[in-house]
Structure formats: C-alpha cells, structure tokens
Design a protein around this motif. Structure first.
Motif, PDB file in Angstrom:
ATOM      1  N   VAL A 182       0.823  -1.022  -0.098  1.00  0.00           N
ATOM      2  CA  VAL A 182      -0.056   0.162   0.033  1.00  0.00           C
ATOM      3  C   VAL A 182       1.128   1.300   0.009  1.00  0.00           C
ATOM      4  O   VAL A 182       1.868   1.323   0.773  1.00  0.00           O
ATOM      5  CB  VAL A 182      -0.922  -0.002   1.160  1.00  0.00           C
ATOM      6  N   VAL A 183       0.540   2.009  -0.663  1.00  0.00           N
ATOM      7  CA  VAL A 183       1.276   3.473  -1.253  1.00  0.00           C
ATOM      8  C   VAL A 183       0.497   4.469  -0.657  1.00  0.00           C
ATOM      9  O   VAL A 183      -0.835   4.681  -1.070  1.00  0.00           O
ATOM     10  CB  VAL A 183       1.770   3.593  -2.371  1.00  0.00           C
ATOM     11  N   ARG A 184       0.881   5.334   0.505  1.00  0.00           N
ATOM     12  CA  ARG A 184      -0.046   6.175   1.115  1.00  0.00           C
ATOM     13  C   ARG A 184      -0.191   7.243   0.099  1.00  0.00           C
ATOM     14  O   ARG A 184       0.637   7.775  -0.771  1.00  0.00           O
ATOM     15  CB  ARG A 184       0.494   6.925   2.262  1.00  0.00           C
ATOM     16  N   ARG A 185      -1.592   7.897  -0.530  1.00  0.00           N
ATOM     17  CA  ARG A 185      -1.922   9.002  -1.381  1.00  0.00           C
ATOM     18  C   ARG A 185      -0.799  10.155  -0.793  1.00  0.00           C
ATOM     19  O   ARG A 185      -0.398  10.683  -1.864  1.00  0.00           O
ATOM     20  CB  ARG A 185      -3.178   9.255  -1.123  1.00  0.00           C
ATOM     21  N   ASP A 186      -0.872  10.524   0.408  1.00  0.00           N
ATOM     22  CA  ASP A 186      -0.254  11.730   0.423  1.00  0.00           C
ATOM     23  C   ASP A 186       1.391  11.714   0.260  1.00  0.00           C
ATOM     24  O   ASP A 186       2.155  12.556  -0.303  1.00  0.00           O
ATOM     25  CB  ASP A 186      -0.360  12.264   1.989  1.00  0.00           C
ATOM     26  N   ASP A 187       1.975  10.533   0.399  1.00  0.00           N
ATOM     27  CA  ASP A 187       3.328  10.351   0.311  1.00  0.00           C
ATOM     28  C   ASP A 187       3.565  10.401  -1.303  1.00  0.00           C
ATOM     29  O   ASP A 187       4.591  11.105  -1.791  1.00  0.00           O
ATOM     30  CB  ASP A 187       3.598   8.780   0.676  1.00  0.00           C
ATOM     31  N   LEU A 188       2.530  10.015  -2.087  1.00  0.00           N
ATOM     32  CA  LEU A 188       2.792   9.841  -3.493  1.00  0.00           C
ATOM     33  C   LEU A 188       2.852  11.374  -4.117  1.00  0.00           C
ATOM     34  O   LEU A 188       3.528  11.703  -4.950  1.00  0.00           O
ATOM     35  CB  LEU A 188       1.710   8.979  -4.260  1.00  0.00           C
TER      36      LEU A 188
END
Length: 239
Positions: A182-188
């Motif tokens: 899972v890649v966090r939206r805010d990190d991306l």
C-alpha cells in the motif's frame, strides 16, 4: 596534463551568456554555448560533454524538454539549471527530470564554479577505471507482461511501445518501487507533485485512471484503490 572539462551551456540571454562563459573559460573549462534548445540538442548529439548548464526559458525548445532529451540517452552527465524561474514547482520539475541542481538568477559565479567542480568530481568518480569497463544496461523492470522504461517514457508489451507522459512515468515508478504494498496517497503526492492539496489529489486520480487503462491488457496487473489510504500496484512477480 589534465584534459579540460567540456561544458554545454545553453542560454539565450546574450549579455549573461557572455559573462558566464568568460568566467567558465577563465576557470579552465571548454565551453560550447548555444542560444536555443534545438541548437543545444544538436550539439549534445554531435559531441561529448562532461556537464550541461541549461536555462529553462529557451526559444524553440525549453530547457525542461532539452533535459528530458538528454536524460533519455545519457543518465550520467551532470545537468544544472540556471533560471529566472524561481517558483518551487519549477525547481521540483527540473530535479524530477534528472537535474543535479537548480540555481536561480541572479546567481553567484563562485557558487556556480563550486557546484560544477563538485558534480564533475562526482561524475568522474562514478566512471573511474574500476567501474568504467563496458557498461551493460540493466534489464528493464517487468510489470506482468510489460517492460517499463522510465527514462524513455515507455511501456512495452509484445514489442509494442506505449508512450507515457512524464507524470505518468513518475507515478508508475513510485508505485513499482513498492510492489504489492500500500502506497499512501499523501506520500505519492508529495513525492511527485511536491504537495498534497485537494486539486493535486484530483490530478493524481486522473493519472491513476490513465495508468489503469495502459495496463489493462494484462489481467494479472492492476492498481487497487485502498479506501482512505492510497493505492497498491498488484503484480504477479517481482523480476
């Protein structure tokens, strides 16, 4: 005798380019000056350079496009932007394209010379005799039945190239670096856009939708939305 480092300098301001070139040559660099992006690209294809200095606002072909062209064929040569465009978004764009640094005008000649020396030293170290034998290009990462060439902005499947935009390639590379996680939206958003506000989030959704369509020919690959968290690139194997 040490060979003089060759610098490709692309700048359309006649007065600034004269002063900068004069200082670079006084510091014992060989400078090839071009006044347009097209001239710069032609020169880069015809000769070998140790470092590139690029303005952003250039006639015919802008500096960002020129940097993208250079990086598509050479991932090692140092690139420094010298630009009057001081906005954070422009700086981030330049760095994401593979530039080693971004100086805003007016800049200090002493600082420029120091940075050039640092990047030339780093570049020469990375291509020292221990590691400068014939380079074998690393295999392209696989995404199911696709091969992803981030530098050239392509997805290849069964010999057919699908051309990506720079932003699509950046998003896909970020997800691929964390396969099946899972890649966090805010990190991306912060990594690719430099911020995570609402409008950039809407833009991210558009690019995710485009990537899903581009990957749709392989049923084993998908980009899942994780509600309230972010996204997951699901691939059958990590090759």
């Amino acid at each position: 005798m040490t060979t003089r480092a060759r610098i490709l300098y692309v700048e359309d301001d006649i007065n600034l380019s004269f002063v900068t070139r004069d200082n670079l040559e006084a510091a014992h660099f060989t400078v090839h000056h071009c006044a347009t992006g097209i001239e710069g690209w032609t020169a880069f294809q015809a000769d070998e350079f140790d470092l590139c200095l690029l303005d952003v606002m250039l006639p015919q072909t802008d500096g960002f496009t020129l940097a993208r062209q250079i990086r598509a064929v050479n991932v090692d040569v140092p690139i420094l932007f010298l630009s009057a465009r001081a906005e954070r978004a422009d700086r981030l764009t330049g760095l994401r394209l593979g530039a080693d640094d971004y100086l805003t005008k007016p800049f200090s000649i002493d600082e420029l010379l120091l940075k050039i020396e640092v990047f030339l030293k780093r570049s020469r170290t990375s291509t020292s005799p221990v590691t400068s034998q014939v380079r074998v290009a690393p295999p392209l990462p696989a995404i199911g039945t696709y091969l992803f060439d981030q530098a050239n902005l392509t997805l290849n499947r069964a010999g057919q190239n699908d051309i990506l935009t720079q932003r699509e390639a950046d998003v896909l590379a970020f997800l691929l670096a964390r396969p099946n996680a899972v890649v966090r939206r805010d990190d991306l958003l912060r990594a690719i856009w430099g911020d995570d506000d609402y409008f950039m989030g809407r833009s991210l959704d558009v690019f995710i939708s485009r990537l899903r369509k581009r990957l749709s020919a392989d049923s084993t690959v998908r980009i899942d939305s994780v509600h309230g968290v972010g996204f997951r690139l699901v691939i059958p194997a990590i090759l």
